[in-house]
Design an enzyme around this catalytic site. Sequence first.
Site, PDB file in Angstrom:
ATOM      1  N   CYS A   1       6.967  -3.879  15.560  1.00 33.64           N
ATOM      2  CA  CYS A   1       6.695  -2.705  16.537  1.00 33.64           C
ATOM      3  C   CYS A   1       5.162  -2.912  16.795  1.00 33.64           C
ATOM      4  O   CYS A   1       4.138  -3.111  15.815  1.00 33.64           O
ATOM      5  CB  CYS A   1       6.858  -1.413  15.776  1.00 33.64           C
ATOM      6  SG  CYS A   1       8.584  -1.080  15.329  1.00 33.64           S
TER       7      CYS A   1
ATOM      8  N   GLU B   1       0.891  -1.156  -0.074  1.00 32.42           N
ATOM      9  CA  GLU B   1       0.174  -0.033  -0.020  1.00 32.42           C
ATOM     10  C   GLU B   1       0.987   1.269  -0.103  1.00 32.42           C
ATOM     11  O   GLU B   1       2.307   1.293   0.764  1.00 32.42           O
ATOM     12  CB  GLU B   1      -0.908   0.141   1.133  1.00 32.42           C
ATOM     13  CG  GLU B   1      -2.065  -1.035   1.181  1.00 32.42           C
ATOM     14  CD  GLU B   1      -2.824  -1.264   2.619  1.00 32.42           C
ATOM     15  OE1 GLU B   1      -3.950  -1.490   2.332  1.00 32.42           O
ATOM     16  OE2 GLU B   1      -2.247  -0.712   3.738  1.00 32.42           O
TER      17      GLU B   1
ATOM     18  N   CYS C   1       2.219  -1.114  15.283  1.00 30.83           N
ATOM     19  CA  CYS C   1       2.048  -1.029  13.992  1.00 30.83           C
ATOM     20  C   CYS C   1       1.498  -2.335  13.434  1.00 30.83           C
ATOM     21  O   CYS C   1       1.939  -3.478  13.669  1.00 30.83           O
ATOM     22  CB  CYS C   1       3.390  -0.802  13.351  1.00 30.83           C
ATOM     23  SG  CYS C   1       3.390  -0.821  11.644  1.00 30.83           S
TER      24      CYS C   1
ATOM     25  N   CYS D   1       6.818  -6.574   7.037  1.00 24.18           N
ATOM     26  CA  CYS D   1       7.925  -6.222   7.775  1.00 24.18           C
ATOM     27  C   CYS D   1       8.255  -7.075   9.070  1.00 24.18           C
ATOM     28  O   CYS D   1       7.525  -7.700   9.477  1.00 24.18           O
ATOM     29  CB  CYS D   1       7.525  -4.851   8.405  1.00 24.18           C
ATOM     30  SG  CYS D   1       9.019  -4.052   9.321  1.00 24.18           S
TER      31      CYS D   1
ATOM     32  N   SER E   1      11.751   7.337   7.003  1.00 23.06           N
ATOM     33  CA  SER E   1      11.633   7.138   8.660  1.00 23.06           C
ATOM     34  C   SER E   1      12.084   5.667   9.008  1.00 23.06           C
ATOM     35  O   SER E   1      11.772   4.794   8.215  1.00 23.06           O
ATOM     36  CB  SER E   1       9.863   7.247   8.908  1.00 23.06           C
ATOM     37  OG  SER E   1       9.854   6.812  10.152  1.00 23.06           O
TER      38      SER E   1
ATOM     39  N   CYS F   1      -0.976   6.541   9.954  1.00 25.11           N
ATOM     40  CA  CYS F   1      -0.031   6.183  10.517  1.00 25.11           C
ATOM     41  C   CYS F   1      -0.113   4.912  11.264  1.00 25.11           C
ATOM     42  O   CYS F   1      -0.945   4.883  12.026  1.00 25.11           O
ATOM     43  CB  CYS F   1       0.768   6.892  11.239  1.00 25.11           C
ATOM     44  SG  CYS F   1       1.866   8.357  10.305  1.00 25.11           S
TER      45      CYS F   1
ATOM     46  N   SER G   1      11.865   6.872  14.298  1.00 26.65           N
ATOM     47  CA  SER G   1      10.690   6.436  14.926  1.00 26.65           C
ATOM     48  C   SER G   1      10.839   6.192  16.461  1.00 26.65           C
ATOM     49  O   SER G   1      11.465   4.952  16.561  1.00 26.65           O
ATOM     50  CB  SER G   1       9.682   5.158  14.278  1.00 26.65           C
ATOM     51  OG  SER G   1       8.647   4.615  14.806  1.00 26.65           O
TER      52      SER G   1
ATOM     53  N   GLY H   1       7.095  -1.502   6.004  1.00 28.03           N
ATOM     54  CA  GLY H   1       8.435  -2.012   6.041  1.00 28.03           C
ATOM     55  C   GLY H   1       9.538  -0.956   6.527  1.00 28.03           C
ATOM     56  O   GLY H   1       9.025   0.380   6.853  1.00 28.03           O
ATOM     57  N   GLU H   2      10.647  -1.451   6.720  1.00 30.73           N
ATOM     58  CA  GLU H   2      11.733  -0.724   7.318  1.00 30.73           C
ATOM     59  C   GLU H   2      12.618  -0.287   6.086  1.00 30.73           C
ATOM     60  O   GLU H   2      13.453  -1.071   5.800  1.00 30.73           O
ATOM     61  CB  GLU H   2      12.444  -1.387   8.490  1.00 30.73           C
ATOM     62  CG  GLU H   2      13.843  -0.904   8.801  1.00 30.73           C
ATOM     63  CD  GLU H   2      14.041   0.581   9.278  1.00 30.73           C
ATOM     64  OE1 GLU H   2      13.090   1.000  10.199  1.00 30.73           O
ATOM     65  OE2 GLU H   2      14.541   1.255   8.644  1.00 30.73           O
TER      66      GLU H   2
ATOM     67  N   CYS I   1       3.160   8.487   0.761  1.00 28.79           N
ATOM     68  CA  CYS I   1       3.671   7.842   1.907  1.00 28.79           C
ATOM     69  C   CYS I   1       4.180   6.645   1.287  1.00 28.79           C
ATOM     70  O   CYS I   1       3.182   5.653   0.755  1.00 28.79           O
ATOM     71  CB  CYS I   1       2.694   7.939   3.075  1.00 28.79           C
ATOM     72  SG  CYS I   1       3.403   6.552   4.294  1.00 28.79           S
TER      73      CYS I   1
END
Length: 343
Positions: free
Chosen positions: A115, A91, A118, A111, A192, A333, A214, A160-161, A104
Amino acid sequence: MTLPNLLDLSPDEISALCVSLGEKPYRGKQIAAWLFRRGAGSFGEMSDIPKSTREKLAAITGIRQLEVLETAGDDEADKILWKLGDGCSVESVLIREKDHFTLCLSSQVGCALGCRFCRTGTLGFKRNLSVGEILGQIIGAKKLLGPSEELSNLVFMGMGEPLLNRENVVKSLKVITDSDYLAIGKRHISLSTVGIVPEIPRLALGPEVGLTISLSAPDDSLRNEIMPINKTYPLAELKQALLNWPLNRGRRITIAYVLLKGVNDQPEKAVALSRFLTGLKVKINLIPFNPWPGSPYQAPTFEAVNKFRDALVNKNHTVIVRWSKGGKVSAACGQLAGEKLLK
Ligand code: SF4
């Protein structure tokens, strides 16, 4: 057999490919401009490229843009669900600002970092996005805009990171910031990360972008609980990496802090956060948590958000409360990872 996707190649690699086919190097730049600036989805659209060149390229490569599976929008944001070549999905969120749009972007399918606030973290990790899939989100999103609407800002804050896919992210940033291609200003791009410490200095070697950390907890024991990556890269190591981050004049690191009711939203946590940030040039974005089905946390009260902000302002910090846009369509977010993702 699936041919390599031309969108995964850098403009220099496209030029080298053209040369290997007996073409002049400038043809590569022309083709890259068709792909990245004009969003061409087929060789047939490249009207100023000789047919013979297009045929040679089409024999060994393909152009595979992302397919829109679904969009859902409200008056603030549109969530776009993209279908990838292997059937996976990711997305992006197109956010409506006063006079422009911000996209975004996602950098991975799922991921691995989990976290706890999330929703993407509940999916697990499937794979990194390719360069073409990262750029494809921008090329595709621009096609959804009207002729007078401008996509001028990017945030790598989707699924994802990004620093766990740093090579592809940096390769795409070169096309994104190049004035011959996507031409998005470096001051309009922010990446981020939760703080993959060894990757932060490597990111600094690529095109200049804004860095957002973050953080969401001011001490290791709380951060270990809500962001497990902290057990690998604890706060002291993260802070050292941030002290070494090169900041051009006037720029600051952004600290993102998701406020979770009764967990990290007490004024004393704000004071501890201020203490942790001593010596760093930062601005702080407070993001009241956006609950999702099954989430272990609740949204903070308005009163708690205001008290937390005031405690930071009293310590002379620049603080912005970011009430996320797109909450009505689960595009806010931390909410990405809809019901239809992955294979
Ligand atoms: Fe992954 Fe980012 Fe979500 Fe953490 S916040 S689980 S790093 S997508």
